[in-house]
Motif scaffolding. Structure first.
Motif, mmCIF file in Angstrom:
data_model
loop_
_atom_site.group_PDB
_atom_site.id
_atom_site.type_symbol
_atom_site.label_atom_id
_atom_site.label_comp_id
_atom_site.label_asym_id
_atom_site.label_seq_id
_atom_site.Cartn_x
_atom_site.Cartn_y
_atom_site.Cartn_z
ATOM 1 N N UNK A 21 -38.024 76.786 44.313
ATOM 2 C CA UNK A 21 -37.260 75.766 45.281
ATOM 3 C C UNK A 21 -35.811 75.830 44.678
ATOM 4 N N UNK A 22 -35.599 75.350 43.606
ATOM 5 C CA UNK A 22 -34.118 75.370 43.169
ATOM 6 C C UNK A 22 -33.594 76.541 43.686
ATOM 7 N N UNK A 23 -33.936 77.673 43.511
ATOM 8 C CA UNK A 23 -33.331 78.833 43.790
ATOM 9 C C UNK A 23 -33.287 79.133 45.276
ATOM 10 N N UNK A 24 -34.195 78.645 46.079
ATOM 11 C CA UNK A 24 -33.811 78.536 47.582
ATOM 12 C C UNK A 24 -32.826 77.804 48.126
ATOM 13 N N UNK A 25 -32.826 76.555 47.340
ATOM 14 C CA UNK A 25 -31.656 75.556 47.790
ATOM 15 C C UNK A 25 -30.211 76.362 47.337
ATOM 16 N N UNK A 26 -30.294 76.954 46.249
ATOM 17 C CA UNK A 26 -28.892 77.797 46.067
ATOM 18 C C UNK A 26 -28.520 78.692 47.166
ATOM 19 N N UNK A 27 -29.671 79.327 47.599
ATOM 20 C CA UNK A 27 -29.523 80.390 48.632
ATOM 21 C C UNK A 27 -28.932 79.695 50.192
ATOM 22 N N UNK A 28 -29.530 78.528 50.246
ATOM 23 C CA UNK A 28 -29.252 77.835 51.272
ATOM 24 C C UNK A 28 -27.696 77.278 51.459
ATOM 25 N N UNK A 29 -27.317 76.882 50.390
ATOM 26 C CA UNK A 29 -26.013 76.745 49.908
ATOM 27 C C UNK A 29 -24.750 77.938 50.337
ATOM 28 N N UNK A 30 -25.425 79.084 49.599
ATOM 29 C CA UNK A 30 -24.706 80.042 49.964
ATOM 30 C C UNK A 30 -24.600 80.479 51.284
ATOM 31 N N UNK A 31 -25.486 80.550 52.027
ATOM 32 C CA UNK A 31 -25.435 81.030 53.245
ATOM 33 C C UNK A 31 -24.736 79.931 53.969
ATOM 34 N N UNK A 32 -24.574 78.745 54.016
ATOM 35 C CA UNK A 32 -23.717 77.890 54.578
ATOM 36 C C UNK A 32 -22.320 78.221 54.503
ATOM 37 N N UNK A 33 -21.955 78.468 53.020
ATOM 38 C CA UNK A 33 -20.700 78.956 52.784
ATOM 39 C C UNK A 33 -20.358 80.170 53.283
#
Length: 489
Positions: free
Chosen positions: A382-394
């Motif tokens: 879940x933590x890794x998925x949140x980082x992926x979400x942040x990267x997608x938005x950036x």
């Protein structure tokens, strides 16, 4: 055997047969009790082709001589392996949702058994105690299990499956948009290559005219032979450029044919890149508003968000599966196994039945800390998925910014290229007139001819860059669709 017992046995037999029949797939299409098929687009193109004039999407006639951008996009969206793979992934996840909903329903298991038994018992030195019996035995049973409470494990598993389905749907949208952009770029590249070939052919003809003018003046003795040699050099360079442009055109059209899964050797033409209506671009839009919308609506962001939410649901599921659960259980069974009264006595016809209905509680006590590490693993995912979400938005923010600036520049250069081409054409016409009148020189003529050649190629490239930049901004915003290729929108 009384009538009541016979009726009960027949009822059990019918129940087992019906359960077996319902568990088998239908000849044409399996029963979709949860209607998961509603989440699956009818075609690999999804909703991308909605609003087109075609009655039947993904149905095409033979390829004509002129390939329009709309047809190229429709063919690619329907037949590209990437779009079909993403479409199939939705089917997989939709079925997974059905799997996750199944535990909310009771399970019913039936069995039927018929055996021919030949039992022989031989007691040494006591023949009177020996026996032999042959009998046909039957047994029927049905078991019921309904999970009543499990601390949210089923609900978490369903949430995980539903979010993964949403991620698959968003990923399908993203793949469609990427395919759309790639095909449109290749189409514009083919248009630019065709325009460059036309410009190179015109320049070759102009160079031929300049060579004829220089040769005429040399033959008349009013110009040195160097004029003719310089004109011949420029003409040879023009032939070289036209030959290269011909090769570039064939490569570009081959790439486009590959996009739509057609033979690259097909004799196809594309519309002239000049055949377009220039819109009046509105750059007073709020870039902050565009970025804010893209951060939430872009398919890549929606995919990452759904995957993050699925990972959170997986954490809840892992925790709940380590807790007790409560089920309702029931069973009914019947058999006609013979009963022997004593050793050496043949079995007597008999029947036996068993039935019960009750509550069962399962309590996990110790599993070697397996559940603990499963929870830790789910939390890390879940933590890794949140980082992926942040990267997608950036990444979306960066793409919107750069695409907006590229479109501004491309729009200005379309106007600049038109002015440059008009000036270069007038300059060449004037220098040619001066040279034929004996006032100008060949260096001036060839210089303006070179400037005209550059201006024509820049005009073609500016038009291609503008159309590509326009689509890139739509792609960065996540709003690519058939409306994106309509000039003036």
């Amino acid at each position: 055997m009384n009538v009541k017992r016979t009726a009960r046995r027949h009822w059990l037999w019918l129940l087992i047969v019906n359960a077996v029949l319902l568990s088998q797939p239908a000849p044409v299409k399996a029963v979709d009790i949860f209607r998961t098929d509603l989440a699956i687009p009818p075609e690999p193109s999804g909703m991308m082709l909605e609003g087109t004039d075609k009655k039947d999407t993904c149905v095409f006639d033979a390829l004509g001589e002129m390939l329009e951008l709309g047809e190229a996009l429709e063919r690619a969206l329907c037949s590209n392996p990437k779009t079909r793979a993403a479409w199939t992934s939705i089917k997989v996840q939709a079925a997974a949702v059905g799997v996750a909903k199944a535990p909310f329903l009771p399970t019913l298991t039936g069995s039927w058994q018929k055996t021919r038994n030949d039992n022989t018992t031989s007691v040494q030195d006591f023949p009177a105690l020996s026996s032999q019996q042959k009998a046909t035995e039957r047994a029927y049973s049905a078991s019921l299990n309904l999970l009543l409470y499990d601390f949210g494990a089923r609900r978490a598993a369903l949430g995980n499956a539903e979010q993964l389905l949403a991620a698959a749907q968003a990923n399908h949208d993203q793949v469609l948009q990427e395919t759309f952009l790639n095909v449109a770029k290749d189409f514009y590249a083919a248009q630019a290559a065709f325009g460059s070939l036309a410009a190179s052919t015109d320049i070759e003809n102009i160079s031929k005219e300049s060579l004829a003018a220089a040769s005429g003046r040399v033959n008349n003795g009013v110009a040195p032979i160097s004029d003719q040699l310089q004109a011949q050099t420029v003409y040879a360079q023009a032939v070289f450029s036209r030959t290269k442009a011909q090769g570039d055109w064939l490569i570009a059209i081959g790439a486009l044919m590959s996009d739509i899964d057609m033979d690259p050797r097909a004799d196809i033409r594309v519309p002239d890149i000049e055949e377009m209506i220039m819109p009046i671009s509105d750059f007073n839009r709020s870039l902050d508003e565009l970025i804010a919308r893209a951060r939430e609506e872009h398919p890549s962001v929606r995919t990452a968000l759904a995957q993050w939410q699925a990972a959170l649901a997986k954490v809840d599921q892992a925790k709940a599966e380590g807790l007790p659960n409560v089920s309702m259980i029931g069973k009914y069974s019947w058999n006609n196994q013979p009963v022997s009264p004593s050793i050496g006595q043949p079995g007597l016809p008999a029947w036996a039945s068993e039935k019960y209905l009750g509550i069962q509680v399962n309590v996990p006590i110790f599993d070697g800390f397996n559940r603990t590490y499963q929870v830790k693993q789910a939390q890390a995912q879940a933590e890794l998925a949140k980082v992926t979400l942040d990267e997608a938005r950036r990444k979306v923010v960066s793409n919107v910014w750069s695409s907006e600036q590229a479109l501004r520049t491309a729009t200005e250069n379309v106007g600049n290229s038109a002015s440059l081409l008009d000036i270069a054409q007038k300059s060449y016409d004037a220098s040619l007139h001066r040279y034929l009148s004996g006032v100008g020189n060949v260096i001036e003529l060839l210089s303006t001819q070179s400037a005209l050649a550059t201006a024509r190629k820049q005009r073609v490239q500016a038009l291609a860059d503008w159309r590509t930049a326009r689509l890139q901004l739509a792609g960065a915003l996540g709003h690519v669709g058939m409306q994106s290729i309509k000039d003036g929108d």
